[in-house]
Design a protein around this motif. Structure first.
Motif, PDB file in Angstrom:
ATOM      1  N   ASN A   4      55.332  23.086  48.331  1.00 20.76           N
ATOM      2  CA  ASN A   4      56.495  23.728  48.783  1.00 20.76           C
ATOM      3  C   ASN A   4      57.280  23.083  49.105  1.00 20.76           C
ATOM      4  O   ASN A   4      57.408  22.280  50.285  1.00 20.76           O
ATOM      5  CB  ASN A   4      56.326  24.977  49.738  1.00 20.76           C
ATOM      6  CG  ASN A   4      57.392  25.938  49.981  1.00 20.76           C
ATOM      7  OD1 ASN A   4      58.764  25.634  49.719  1.00 20.76           O
ATOM      8  ND2 ASN A   4      57.107  27.080  50.341  1.00 20.76           N
ATOM      9  N   ASP A  57      56.239  30.525  45.171  1.00 30.24           N
ATOM     10  CA  ASP A  57      56.408  30.933  46.475  1.00 30.24           C
ATOM     11  C   ASP A  57      57.286  32.017  46.607  1.00 30.24           C
ATOM     12  O   ASP A  57      57.187  32.780  47.637  1.00 30.24           O
ATOM     13  CB  ASP A  57      57.088  29.683  47.302  1.00 30.24           C
ATOM     14  CG  ASP A  57      56.168  28.360  47.591  1.00 30.24           C
ATOM     15  OD1 ASP A  57      55.064  28.572  47.758  1.00 30.24           O
ATOM     16  OD2 ASP A  57      56.828  27.319  47.394  1.00 30.24           O
ATOM     17  N   GLY A  62      61.703  27.466  46.881  1.00 34.66           N
ATOM     18  CA  GLY A  62      60.199  27.077  46.892  1.00 34.66           C
ATOM     19  C   GLY A  62      59.601  26.478  45.708  1.00 34.66           C
ATOM     20  O   GLY A  62      60.339  26.526  44.736  1.00 34.66           O
TER      21      GLY A  62
END
Length: 107
Positions: A4, A57, A62
């Motif tokens: 991430n 994410d 993300g």
């Protein structure tokens, strides 16, 4: 968290540039790939290796589904035998709603 770009702020280790986003995907994926290679080296080709990979994410900035696909293809090239896909993270808020935030409301 390593994949991430919002959570991986280890620019000195995984890539220079924007210190908040910690560099390119291949650098963010390095700890995962190193772990897979180490397990394969220690256990041999007959040992089944599985990885649980976040597919996205679901938050701005993300890990994206396209990035997860790149990581999945890299894992395939490394000889991973089983890939479990999941999605989201606790920061994205998809795991919480009014009932899950208040367990007493489930009674």
């Amino acid at each position: 968290s390593f994949l991430n770009p919002r959570a991986n702020n280890r620019a000195s280790l995984f890539g220079e540039g924007d210190p908040y986003h910690a560099g390119e995907l291949t650098r963010r994926a390095r700890p995962l790939m190193d772990a897979v290679r180490a397990v394969r080296a220690a256990c041999g080709p007959a040992f089944c290796i599985s990885v649980k990979l976040n597919s996205a994410d679901f938050q701005e900035g993300g890990l994206t589904a396209d990035e997860a696909r790149e990581v999945a293809l890299s894992l395939q090239r490394e000889g991973v035998d089983l890939l479990e896909l999941t999605g989201g993270n606790y920061e994205s808020g998809i795991y919480f709603d009014e009932t899950s935030a208040n367990p007493a409301s489930l009674a």
